[in-house]
Design a protein around this motif. Structure first.
Motif, PDB file in Angstrom:
ATOM      1  N   VAL A 127       0.859  -1.188   0.000  1.00 10.57           N
ATOM      2  CA  VAL A 127       0.000   0.000   0.000  1.00 10.57           C
ATOM      3  C   VAL A 127       0.890   1.231   0.000  1.00 10.57           C
ATOM      4  CG1 VAL A 127      -1.682   1.355   1.321  1.00 10.57           C
ATOM      5  CG2 VAL A 127      -1.927  -1.141   1.168  1.00 10.57           C
ATOM      6  N   GLU A 128       0.524   2.191  -0.828  1.00 11.47           N
ATOM      7  CA  GLU A 128       1.239   3.460  -0.891  1.00 11.47           C
ATOM      8  C   GLU A 128       0.282   4.583  -0.536  1.00 11.47           C
ATOM      9  OE1 GLU A 128       4.126   5.240  -4.178  1.00 11.47           O
ATOM     10  OE2 GLU A 128       2.041   5.408  -4.848  1.00 11.47           O
ATOM     11  N   LEU A 129       0.673   5.427   0.407  1.00 10.68           N
ATOM     12  CA  LEU A 129      -0.107   6.617   0.733  1.00 10.68           C
ATOM     13  C   LEU A 129       0.601   7.823   0.130  1.00 10.68           C
ATOM     14  CD1 LEU A 129      -1.087   6.019   4.496  1.00 10.68           C
ATOM     15  CD2 LEU A 129      -2.158   5.147   2.399  1.00 10.68           C
ATOM     16  N   GLY A 130      -0.006   8.417  -0.875  1.00  6.22           N
ATOM     17  CA  GLY A 130       0.589   9.546  -1.583  1.00  6.22           C
ATOM     18  C   GLY A 130       1.312   9.086  -2.829  1.00  6.22           C
ATOM     19  N   SER A 131       0.706   9.279  -3.999  1.00  4.67           N
ATOM     20  CA  SER A 131       1.281   8.754  -5.246  1.00  4.67           C
ATOM     21  C   SER A 131       1.801   9.821  -6.186  1.00  4.67           C
ATOM     22  CB  SER A 131       0.238   7.908  -5.998  1.00  4.67           C
ATOM     23  OG  SER A 131      -0.131   6.798  -5.232  1.00  4.67           O
ATOM     24  N   PHE A 132       1.319  11.033  -6.040  1.00  2.00           N
ATOM     25  CA  PHE A 132       1.664  12.145  -6.929  1.00  2.00           C
ATOM     26  C   PHE A 132       1.509  11.698  -8.382  1.00  2.00           C
ATOM     27  CE2 PHE A 132       4.949  15.391  -8.505  1.00  2.00           C
ATOM     28  CZ  PHE A 132       4.002  16.373  -8.619  1.00  2.00           C
ATOM     29  N   LEU A 133       2.582  11.587  -9.160  1.00  2.00           N
ATOM     30  CA  LEU A 133       2.456  11.265 -10.578  1.00  2.00           C
ATOM     31  C   LEU A 133       2.772   9.807 -10.900  1.00  2.00           C
ATOM     32  CD1 LEU A 133       4.044  14.499 -12.121  1.00  2.00           C
ATOM     33  CD2 LEU A 133       1.648  14.040 -11.576  1.00  2.00           C
ATOM     34  N   GLY A 134       2.917   8.971  -9.883  1.00  2.00           N
ATOM     35  CA  GLY A 134       3.059   7.541 -10.123  1.00  2.00           C
ATOM     36  C   GLY A 134       4.475   7.008 -10.178  1.00  2.00           C
ATOM     37  N   TYR A 135       5.466   7.856  -9.924  1.00  2.00           N
ATOM     38  CA  TYR A 135       6.868   7.436 -10.017  1.00  2.00           C
ATOM     39  C   TYR A 135       7.189   6.304  -9.047  1.00  2.00           C
ATOM     40  CZ  TYR A 135      12.011   7.984  -9.736  1.00  2.00           C
ATOM     41  OH  TYR A 135      13.370   7.776  -9.718  1.00  2.00           O
ATOM     42  N   SER A 136       6.901   6.502  -7.768  1.00  2.00           N
ATOM     43  CA  SER A 136       7.218   5.464  -6.779  1.00  2.00           C
ATOM     44  C   SER A 136       6.349   4.226  -6.975  1.00  2.00           C
ATOM     45  CB  SER A 136       7.071   6.006  -5.352  1.00  2.00           C
ATOM     46  OG  SER A 136       5.799   6.583  -5.146  1.00  2.00           O
ATOM     47  N   ALA A 137       5.132   4.412  -7.473  1.00  2.00           N
ATOM     48  CA  ALA A 137       4.269   3.255  -7.737  1.00  2.00           C
ATOM     49  C   ALA A 137       4.889   2.342  -8.794  1.00  2.00           C
ATOM     50  CB  ALA A 137       2.882   3.716  -8.184  1.00  2.00           C
ATOM     51  N   VAL A 138       5.494   2.931  -9.819  1.00  2.00           N
ATOM     52  CA  VAL A 138       6.157   2.128 -10.851  1.00  2.00           C
ATOM     53  C   VAL A 138       7.356   1.391 -10.253  1.00  2.00           C
ATOM     54  CG1 VAL A 138       7.453   2.212 -13.021  1.00  2.00           C
ATOM     55  CG2 VAL A 138       5.395   3.610 -12.745  1.00  2.00           C
ATOM     56  N   ARG A 139       8.107   2.085  -9.410  1.00  2.00           N
ATOM     57  CA  ARG A 139       9.280   1.453  -8.783  1.00  2.00           C
ATOM     58  C   ARG A 139       8.848   0.295  -7.873  1.00  2.00           C
ATOM     59  NH1 ARG A 139      14.448   3.229  -8.939  1.00  2.00           N
ATOM     60  NH2 ARG A 139      14.923   5.266  -9.851  1.00  2.00           N
ATOM     61  N   ILE A 140       7.780   0.470  -7.135  1.00  2.00           N
ATOM     62  CA  ILE A 140       7.290  -0.609  -6.279  1.00  2.00           C
ATOM     63  C   ILE A 140       6.770  -1.764  -7.129  1.00  2.00           C
ATOM     64  CG2 ILE A 140       5.510  -1.268  -4.604  1.00  2.00           C
ATOM     65  CD1 ILE A 140       5.700   1.604  -3.478  1.00  2.00           C
ATOM     66  N   ALA A 141       5.936  -1.446  -8.108  1.00  2.00           N
ATOM     67  CA  ALA A 141       5.263  -2.478  -8.899  1.00  2.00           C
ATOM     68  C   ALA A 141       6.245  -3.383  -9.621  1.00  2.00           C
ATOM     69  CB  ALA A 141       4.301  -1.835  -9.898  1.00  2.00           C
ATOM     70  N   ARG A 142       7.339  -2.831 -10.104  1.00  2.00           N
ATOM     71  CA  ARG A 142       8.252  -3.666 -10.881  1.00  2.00           C
ATOM     72  C   ARG A 142       9.078  -4.609 -10.003  1.00  2.00           C
ATOM     73  NH1 ARG A 142      13.352  -0.453 -13.572  1.00  2.00           N
ATOM     74  NH2 ARG A 142      14.238   0.506 -11.717  1.00  2.00           N
ATOM     75  N   ASN A 143       8.979  -4.459  -8.691  1.00  2.00           N
ATOM     76  CA  ASN A 143       9.698  -5.337  -7.777  1.00  2.00           C
ATOM     77  C   ASN A 143       8.775  -6.284  -7.008  1.00  2.00           C
ATOM     78  OD1 ASN A 143      12.787  -4.576  -7.561  1.00  2.00           O
ATOM     79  ND2 ASN A 143      11.654  -2.670  -7.875  1.00  2.00           N
TER      80      ASN A 143
END
Length: 283
Positions: A127-143
């Motif tokens: 779970v991520e709280l605060g995504s802004f433009l999705g940068y960290s979401a991509v980094r999390i998802a690919r791992n």
């Protein structure tokens, strides 16, 4: 016989001429050309210049003119112009974007810390709280492991829409869901999104004053359990009131990883500022 010999000589001359010709490329992407010489197949290696390389080579003013940024949605037009539809290309493009337009994203140094934590813990539910433009979401998802899933909670409808499209562009539409809400207002929606299971990994990068109270809300809701890994950005600068005291209590095992604040700009008085990422395991 003389005619046959002349034909063979002509063929040889044509092949020799072919090897000395300059191969013209009509596109930015270089292509391996195959040259047949005396029955031997050659495949010369050519460096591939990408659209991102071209964007990186632009002067600051030329970059601003080519890729203006006045609203979050402009990020998508930029990505579609310079990035391939895969996570590494998207991340590199967003790194360049944030170099030219300083913005709130974890950046390459903290991004590596985040990715290492995700890949080593292999969470099924993140779970991520605060995504802004999705940068960290991509980094999390690919791992994430193959059966892993990420739920992003973003309060801004504008940012959530852009982040969702960025994640989709990177190829993770089937691994990432978005909830448009403040974390404190969506506990039931979050519980439903993760089927009432505990959170394996939680990344905090939203309003800093909400780190502590939102973590407590998740604890009280039973979504944080022993073994949950909690990663928090910006715990030193700008700081998260009450957060470190909580995760440095006997409830958690916490380590701080020093690193610079991800942006240098007016808020840092154009200086590099010390910061840290807190990685805490619920005991």
């Amino acid at each position: 016989l003389a005619v046959a010999a002349l034909v063979e000589v002509t063929k040889m001359l044509s092949l020799l001429l072919l090897t000395t010709q300059t191969i013209a490329y009509t596109e930015t992407y270089s292509i391996n050309r195959r040259i047949l010489l005396a029955g031997i197949l050659f495949e010369p290696t050519v460096t591939r210049e990408t659209k991102l390389d071209i964007a990186r080579s632009l002067s600051t003013n030329a970059f601003y003119a080519r890729f203006p940024y006045s609203k979050a949605e402009d990020t998508l037009a930029y990505l579609e112009s310079v990035a391939d539809k895969e996570p590494s290309s998207v991340i590199l493009a967003l790194d360049l974007w944030s170099e030219r337009y300083p913005m709130f994203q974890v950046g390459p140094i903290k991004g590596k810390i985040l990715e290492d934590a995700v890949s080593s813990s292999r969470p099924i539910i993140a779970v991520e709280l605060g995504s802004f433009l999705g940068y960290s979401a991509v980094r999390i998802a690919r791992n994430l492991p193959k059966n892993g899933h990420l739920v992003c909670v973003e309060a801004s409808p504008e940012f959530a829409e852009v982040a969702q499209r960025v994640v989709s562009y990177a190829g993770f539409a089937d691994k990432v869901d978005f909830i448009v809400s403040r974390a404190s207002d969506c506990l039931e929606s979050l519980r439903n999104a993760i089927d009432g299971k505990k959170i394996d990994l939680l990344f905090l990068d939203h309003a800093k004053e909400r780190y502590f109270p939102d973590l407590v809300l998740l604890e009280e809701a039973g979504l944080i359990a022993p073994g949950t890994l909690v990663i928090a950005d910006n715990v030193l600068y700008p700081g998260a009131p009450g957060y470190l005291e909580h995760v440095q209590s006997p409830l958690y095992n916490t380590k701080l990883i020093p690193c610079p604040y991800e942006s240098v700009g007016w808020e840092t008085k154009w200086k590099v500022v010390d910061d840290a990422v807190a990685i805490s395991t619920k005991l």
